[in-house]
Design a protein around this motif. Structure first.
Motif, mmCIF file in Angstrom:
data_model
loop_
_atom_site.group_PDB
_atom_site.id
_atom_site.type_symbol
_atom_site.label_atom_id
_atom_site.label_comp_id
_atom_site.label_asym_id
_atom_site.label_seq_id
_atom_site.Cartn_x
_atom_site.Cartn_y
_atom_site.Cartn_z
ATOM 1 N N PHE A 59 0.809 -1.270 0.056
ATOM 2 C CA PHE A 59 -0.057 0.093 -0.041
ATOM 3 C C PHE A 59 0.800 1.251 0.005
ATOM 4 O O PHE A 59 0.563 1.971 0.892
ATOM 5 C CB PHE A 59 -1.117 -0.010 1.153
ATOM 6 N N ALA A 60 1.937 1.096 -0.895
ATOM 7 C CA ALA A 60 2.721 2.432 -1.011
ATOM 8 C C ALA A 60 2.733 3.123 -2.220
ATOM 9 O O ALA A 60 2.956 4.418 -2.508
ATOM 10 C CB ALA A 60 4.278 1.972 -0.537
ATOM 11 N N LEU A 61 2.702 2.209 -3.463
ATOM 12 C CA LEU A 61 2.722 2.863 -4.751
ATOM 13 C C LEU A 61 1.772 3.994 -4.864
ATOM 14 O O LEU A 61 2.139 4.928 -5.583
ATOM 15 C CB LEU A 61 2.454 1.565 -5.858
ATOM 16 N N HIS A 62 0.740 4.020 -4.438
ATOM 17 C CA HIS A 62 -0.138 5.136 -4.711
ATOM 18 C C HIS A 62 -0.062 6.474 -4.089
ATOM 19 O O HIS A 62 -0.569 7.514 -4.440
ATOM 20 C CB HIS A 62 -1.761 4.726 -4.482
ATOM 21 N N HIS A 63 1.253 6.381 -3.179
ATOM 22 C CA HIS A 63 1.848 7.495 -2.479
ATOM 23 C C HIS A 63 3.148 7.849 -3.161
ATOM 24 O O HIS A 63 3.503 8.789 -2.725
ATOM 25 C CB HIS A 63 2.031 7.108 -1.148
ATOM 26 N N ILE A 64 3.153 7.401 -4.331
ATOM 27 C CA ILE A 64 4.783 7.614 -4.758
ATOM 28 C C ILE A 64 4.887 8.397 -6.164
ATOM 29 O O ILE A 64 3.781 7.749 -6.990
ATOM 30 C CB ILE A 64 5.450 6.303 -5.011
ATOM 31 N N ASP A 65 5.283 9.604 -6.353
ATOM 32 C CA ASP A 65 5.252 10.010 -7.750
ATOM 33 C C ASP A 65 5.830 9.231 -8.887
ATOM 34 O O ASP A 65 5.151 9.275 -9.772
ATOM 35 C CB ASP A 65 5.888 11.542 -7.647
ATOM 36 N N ASP A 66 6.860 8.887 -8.776
ATOM 37 C CA ASP A 66 7.551 7.926 -9.698
ATOM 38 C C ASP A 66 7.599 6.489 -9.406
ATOM 39 O O ASP A 66 8.612 6.064 -8.852
ATOM 40 C CB ASP A 66 9.180 8.378 -9.786
ATOM 41 N N VAL A 67 6.464 5.914 -9.731
ATOM 42 C CA VAL A 67 6.274 4.310 -9.698
ATOM 43 C C VAL A 67 7.105 3.654 -10.317
ATOM 44 O O VAL A 67 7.730 2.532 -9.644
ATOM 45 C CB VAL A 67 4.737 4.086 -9.770
ATOM 46 N N GLY A 68 7.648 3.957 -11.291
ATOM 47 C CA GLY A 68 8.593 3.290 -12.190
ATOM 48 C C GLY A 68 9.986 3.186 -11.458
ATOM 49 O O GLY A 68 10.478 2.071 -11.371
ATOM 50 N N ALA A 69 10.474 4.288 -10.912
ATOM 51 C CA ALA A 69 11.607 4.403 -10.283
ATOM 52 C C ALA A 69 11.649 3.478 -9.065
ATOM 53 O O ALA A 69 12.644 2.708 -8.433
ATOM 54 C CB ALA A 69 11.939 5.643 -9.792
ATOM 55 N N ALA A 70 10.527 3.528 -8.195
ATOM 56 C CA ALA A 70 10.155 2.782 -7.084
ATOM 57 C C ALA A 70 10.377 1.218 -7.533
ATOM 58 O O ALA A 70 10.899 0.374 -6.772
ATOM 59 C CB ALA A 70 9.142 2.978 -6.410
ATOM 60 N N GLU A 101 -9.817 10.160 -2.818
ATOM 61 C CA GLU A 101 -8.694 9.710 -2.056
ATOM 62 C C GLU A 101 -7.559 10.982 -1.543
ATOM 63 O O GLU A 101 -7.338 10.826 -0.556
ATOM 64 C CB GLU A 101 -7.837 8.695 -2.868
ATOM 65 N N ARG A 102 -7.533 11.566 -2.604
ATOM 66 C CA ARG A 102 -6.474 12.968 -2.274
ATOM 67 C C ARG A 102 -7.246 13.720 -1.271
ATOM 68 O O ARG A 102 -6.595 14.668 -0.374
ATOM 69 C CB ARG A 102 -6.163 13.532 -3.277
ATOM 70 N N LEU A 103 -8.367 14.049 -1.457
ATOM 71 C CA LEU A 103 -9.351 15.008 -0.330
ATOM 72 C C LEU A 103 -9.100 14.116 1.002
ATOM 73 O O LEU A 103 -8.896 14.750 1.975
ATOM 74 C CB LEU A 103 -10.530 15.076 -0.798
ATOM 75 N N ARG A 104 -9.298 12.908 1.146
ATOM 76 C CA ARG A 104 -9.034 12.147 2.449
ATOM 77 C C ARG A 104 -7.729 12.159 3.153
ATOM 78 O O ARG A 104 -7.473 12.441 3.953
ATOM 79 C CB ARG A 104 -9.727 10.764 2.245
ATOM 80 N N ASP A 105 -6.676 11.844 2.033
ATOM 81 C CA ASP A 105 -5.222 11.828 2.296
ATOM 82 C C ASP A 105 -4.583 12.472 1.447
ATOM 83 O O ASP A 105 -4.178 11.938 0.330
ATOM 84 C CB ASP A 105 -4.951 10.199 2.405
ATOM 85 N N PRO A 106 -4.143 13.812 1.449
ATOM 86 C CA PRO A 106 -3.294 14.340 0.604
ATOM 87 C C PRO A 106 -2.046 13.753 0.214
ATOM 88 O O PRO A 106 -1.321 14.193 -0.795
ATOM 89 C CB PRO A 106 -2.911 15.784 1.184
ATOM 90 N N SER A 107 -1.512 12.687 0.860
ATOM 91 C CA SER A 107 -0.059 11.968 0.430
ATOM 92 C C SER A 107 -0.518 11.187 -0.563
ATOM 93 O O SER A 107 0.297 10.477 -1.331
ATOM 94 C CB SER A 107 0.437 11.513 1.527
ATOM 95 N N HIS A 108 -1.766 10.773 -0.966
ATOM 96 C CA HIS A 108 -2.407 10.095 -2.084
ATOM 97 C C HIS A 108 -1.802 10.632 -3.287
ATOM 98 O O HIS A 108 -2.323 11.594 -3.505
ATOM 99 C CB HIS A 108 -3.853 9.695 -2.107
ATOM 100 N N VAL A 109 -0.958 10.108 -4.275
ATOM 101 C CA VAL A 109 -0.775 10.452 -5.508
ATOM 102 C C VAL A 109 -1.658 10.270 -6.626
ATOM 103 O O VAL A 109 -2.556 10.683 -7.507
ATOM 104 C CB VAL A 109 0.696 10.150 -6.029
ATOM 105 N N ARG A 110 -1.594 8.906 -7.027
ATOM 106 C CA ARG A 110 -2.509 8.049 -7.959
ATOM 107 C C ARG A 110 -2.787 6.752 -7.844
ATOM 108 O O ARG A 110 -1.650 5.957 -7.646
ATOM 109 C CB ARG A 110 -1.840 8.404 -9.375
ATOM 110 N N GLY A 111 -3.985 6.107 -7.687
ATOM 111 C CA GLY A 111 -4.215 4.675 -7.694
ATOM 112 C C GLY A 111 -3.760 4.227 -9.257
ATOM 113 O O GLY A 111 -4.244 4.726 -10.271
#
Length: 196
Positions: A59-70, A101-111
């Protein structure tokens, strides 16, 4: 929780998080001696190549800007033939899931959609497939309370989900009414593969 579970079968389980507060919470909850907590960036893991047999993101990828790098970093630090796995929610195309999801938790980037989860691991150098799926129903109030959004954002989320449950356009969160009140449904996937 995941690290404590993995520690039962591993010599050492290493937890990486960018947030010191999350690490402190983990340290205070973990009683296993073979769980180690390290502050670090998922897109630049502080480990040499091929250090681990299993590398998991939960449950971390949706909080990361560069998913490919991760995911490339996950594969880099996993030994060849080892397992790289991602546990995360899968989003549906369209809808308002990311917005809510972003309204609920601003650290959410994209699912990510299912195919994106598989593709990002495949592109990182693994033989990725969906190995498990779960539909997780969550009552709205505890889901909102967990993140603690501001009152105005909370009301916007509730209004959208109540409208969906009453037949308005789908949000992507599958809002519906249960005997206990309003609930949403997440689709959780485990995507995993052998590191090539």
């Amino acid at each position: 929780q995941l690290a404590r579970h993995l520690a039962r079968a591993a010599r050492v389980a290493v937890v990486v998080d960018l947030t010191p507060a999350m690490l402190e919470t983990g340290v205070s909850a973990a009683h296993e001696r073979n769980v180690v907590f390290v502050e670090g960036d998922a897109t630049k893991l502080p480990f040499a190549p091929e250090q681990f047999d299993v590398v998991v993101s939960r449950f971390a990828l949706h909080h990361i800007d560069d998913v490919g790098a991760a995911t490339r970093e996950m594969a880099r630090v996993c030994r060849r033939g080892g397992t790289v796995a991602v546990i995360d929610m899968a989003c549906e195309p369209g809808g308002r899931q990311d917005e809510l999801e972003r309204l609920r938790d601003p650290s959410h980037v994209r699912g990510l959609q299912e195919r994106e989860l598989v593709t990002t691991l495949t592109d990182a150098g693994t033989e990725a497939t969906v190995v498990a799926e779960r539909r997780q129903i969550m009552p709205i109030v505890p889901w909102l309370d967990q993140a603690g959004p501001p009152a105005a954002d909370r009301e916007r989320i509730l209004a959208a989900l109540q409208a969906e449950a009453d037949g308005a356009a789908p949000t992507g969160l599958r809002a519906h009414r249960t005997d206990d009140g309003l609930a949403i449904e997440h689709r959780w996937l485990i995507v995993a593969g052998r590191r090539r």
